[in-house]
Design an enzyme around this catalytic site. Structure first.
Site, PDB file in Angstrom:
ATOM      1  N   TYR A 147      -1.575 -68.009  56.021  1.00  0.00           N
ATOM      2  CA  TYR A 147      -0.660 -66.855  56.117  1.00  0.00           C
ATOM      3  C   TYR A 147       0.694 -67.218  55.521  1.00  0.00           C
ATOM      4  O   TYR A 147       1.233 -66.489  54.676  1.00  0.00           O
ATOM      5  CB  TYR A 147      -0.513 -66.445  57.592  1.00  0.00           C
TER       6      TYR A 147
HETATM    7  N1  NAP Z   1       5.852 -57.814  63.731  1.00  0.00           N
HETATM    8  C1  NAP Z   1       6.610 -58.885  63.582  1.00  0.00           C
HETATM    9  O1  NAP Z   1       7.234 -59.371  64.533  1.00  0.00           O
HETATM   10  C2  NAP Z   1       6.722 -59.521  62.212  1.00  0.00           C
HETATM   11  C3  NAP Z   1       7.293 -60.783  62.087  1.00  0.00           C
HETATM   12  C4  NAP Z   1       7.407 -61.354  60.825  1.00  0.00           C
HETATM   13  C5  NAP Z   1       6.948 -60.661  59.712  1.00  0.00           C
HETATM   14  N2  NAP Z   1       6.389 -59.441  59.859  1.00  0.00           N
HETATM   15  C6  NAP Z   1       5.909 -58.731  58.666  1.00  0.00           C
HETATM   16  O2  NAP Z   1       6.336 -57.387  58.749  1.00  0.00           O
HETATM   17  C7  NAP Z   1       5.324 -56.519  58.213  1.00  0.00           C
HETATM   18  C8  NAP Z   1       4.925 -55.480  59.260  1.00  0.00           C
HETATM   19  O3  NAP Z   1       4.556 -56.120  60.450  1.00  0.00           O
HETATM   20  P1  NAP Z   1       3.676 -55.356  61.533  1.00  0.00           P
HETATM   21  O4  NAP Z   1       3.731 -56.174  62.760  1.00  0.00           O
HETATM   22  O5  NAP Z   1       4.033 -53.920  61.538  1.00  0.00           O
HETATM   23  O6  NAP Z   1       2.211 -55.535  60.864  1.00  0.00           O
HETATM   24  P2  NAP Z   1       0.793 -55.115  61.464  1.00  0.00           P
HETATM   25  O7  NAP Z   1       0.871 -54.360  62.734  1.00  0.00           O
HETATM   26  O8  NAP Z   1      -0.025 -56.343  61.459  1.00  0.00           O
HETATM   27  O9  NAP Z   1       0.337 -54.047  60.371  1.00  0.00           O
HETATM   28  C9  NAP Z   1      -0.193 -54.471  59.222  1.00  0.00           C
HETATM   29  C10 NAP Z   1      -0.593 -53.310  58.321  1.00  0.00           C
HETATM   30  O10 NAP Z   1      -1.403 -53.917  57.328  1.00  0.00           O
HETATM   31  C11 NAP Z   1      -2.559 -53.120  57.153  1.00  0.00           C
HETATM   32  N3  NAP Z   1      -3.725 -53.951  56.825  1.00  0.00           N
HETATM   33  C12 NAP Z   1      -4.269 -54.948  57.568  1.00  0.00           C
HETATM   34  N4  NAP Z   1      -5.374 -55.427  56.966  1.00  0.00           N
HETATM   35  C13 NAP Z   1      -5.521 -54.715  55.807  1.00  0.00           C
HETATM   36  C14 NAP Z   1      -6.461 -54.752  54.750  1.00  0.00           C
HETATM   37  N5  NAP Z   1      -7.507 -55.593  54.750  1.00  0.00           N
HETATM   38  N6  NAP Z   1      -6.288 -53.897  53.724  1.00  0.00           N
HETATM   39  C15 NAP Z   1      -5.258 -53.027  53.702  1.00  0.00           C
HETATM   40  N7  NAP Z   1      -4.335 -52.937  54.681  1.00  0.00           N
HETATM   41  C16 NAP Z   1      -4.472 -53.769  55.721  1.00  0.00           C
HETATM   42  C17 NAP Z   1      -2.813 -52.426  58.471  1.00  0.00           C
HETATM   43  O11 NAP Z   1      -3.505 -51.235  58.185  1.00  0.00           O
HETATM   44  P3  NAP Z   1      -4.506 -50.535  59.242  1.00  0.00           P
HETATM   45  O12 NAP Z   1      -3.679 -50.296  60.479  1.00  0.00           O
HETATM   46  O13 NAP Z   1      -4.870 -49.265  58.563  1.00  0.00           O
HETATM   47  O14 NAP Z   1      -5.618 -51.475  59.472  1.00  0.00           O
HETATM   48  C18 NAP Z   1      -1.406 -52.218  59.020  1.00  0.00           C
HETATM   49  O15 NAP Z   1      -0.914 -50.945  58.663  1.00  0.00           O
HETATM   50  C19 NAP Z   1       4.177 -57.421  57.777  1.00  0.00           C
HETATM   51  O16 NAP Z   1       4.291 -57.688  56.399  1.00  0.00           O
HETATM   52  C20 NAP Z   1       4.389 -58.681  58.585  1.00  0.00           C
HETATM   53  O17 NAP Z   1       3.860 -59.827  57.950  1.00  0.00           O
HETATM   54  C21 NAP Z   1       6.259 -58.853  61.082  1.00  0.00           C
END
Ligand code: NAP
Length: 237
Positions: A147
């Site tokens: 990752y």
């Molecule tokens: N949340 C945090 O605390 C945090 C911390 C550091 C970085 N980030 C970054 O911030 C961003 C948003 O975070 P988040 O927590 O909202 O992410 P998340 O809940 O994991 O959401 C990820 C998104 O990616 C999509 N996805 C997953 N697998 C996929 C695939 N095989 N093909 C196409 N789409 C796919 C999902 O779509 P579906 O729902 O339709 O499956 C979902 O909309 C990400 O880039 C993450 O790495 C987040």
């Protein structure tokens, strides 16, 4: 009217950003993988949605071709979709290979192919790309090696685009820290993360929106990464 395209629009950060753009009256386009109540609600509000599983190269290329044909002009391409998957101690080599391929599909190949496909549309609108990376791209976690490496590749790719496509297209990254825990985070993990975050709390999604707005407004920033992490990257593991 040009608009914004968000990958991973159906939940959490992607959904929050879509809601903010809709509140501003912007035209929103987005990619999702799994249909949900939220994607149905977005469609009803006029968001044009494209279904695609980025781990399937055929689906990715088909989406890219559709976007080139259907979006002649775009203000913002926002790479948000992600898979926060970790290594298992007992994984076979095949499983390690598959994990690395999924990480690169989500965090490198999808942003690469969508950026290339939408380059003419972004150029037409003198638009921007913003990629959501992670503070772990520069601070690799021992248990999420693929990752972190794939997020580092995303960051480097975006710097390449920033240099290659200036001055017409600006390209920046936002590197979040703990915005919002996932359901699979245990109480112990949550406590450990908060203890090592100087500001001592989850950020929520709004601080990322505030940086998106700033990057949209400021026309002298490109090739930059802004951390939104409550100071977490200051602390060692
Ligand atoms: N949340 C945090 O605390 C945090 C911390 C550091 C970085 N980030 C970054 O911030 C961003 C948003 O975070 P988040 O927590 O909202 O992410 P998340 O809940 O994991 O959401 C990820 C998104 O990616 C999509 N996805 C997953 N697998 C996929 C695939 N095989 N093909 C196409 N789409 C796919 C999902 O779509 P579906 O729902 O339709 O499956 C979902 O909309 C990400 O880039 C993450 O790495 C987040």
């Amino acid at each position: 009217m040009p608009g914004v395209f968000i990958s991973g629009i159906g939940r959490r950060l992607g959904l929050h950003l879509a809601e903010q753009f809709l509140a501003q009256g912007r035209q929103v386009f987005g990619q999702y993988r799994r249909a949900s109540e939220q994607t149905e609600a977005l469609a009803k509000r006029g968001v044009r949605l494209y279904q695609c599983d980025f781990t399937d190269a055929g689906q990715l290329l088909a989406l890219a071709e559709r976007l080139t044909a259907e979006l002649p002009s775009l203000d913002l391409l926002l790479h948000n979709a992600s898979l926060f998957e970790g290594e298992s101690e007992h994984a076979t080599l095949n499983e390690h290979l598959a994990l690395g391929q999924r990480a690169m599909a989500l965090h490198f190949h999808a942003p690469q192919i969508l950026s290339e496909a939408l380059q003419p549309a972004l150029r037409n609108a003198r638009g921007q790309i913003i990629a959501i990376t992670d503070i772990y791209a520069q601070l690799p976690r021992p248990d999420r090696r693929a990752y972190c490496a794939s997020k580092a590749a995303l960051s480097c790719l975006m710097q390449g685009y920033a240099a290659a496509w200036a001055p017409d297209i600006r390209v920046n990254c936002i590197a979040p820290g703990p915005l919002s825990f996932l359901p699979e985070h245990s109480e112990a993990q949550r406590a450990q993360v908060l203890a090592s975050t100087p500001l001592g709390q989850e950020g929520g999604f709004e601080p990322v929106w505030q940086v998106v707005e700033m990057l949209l407004a400021n026309d002298f920033i490109t090739g930059e990464t802004l951390k939104v992490d409550g100071g977490r990257s200051l602390s060692a593991w």
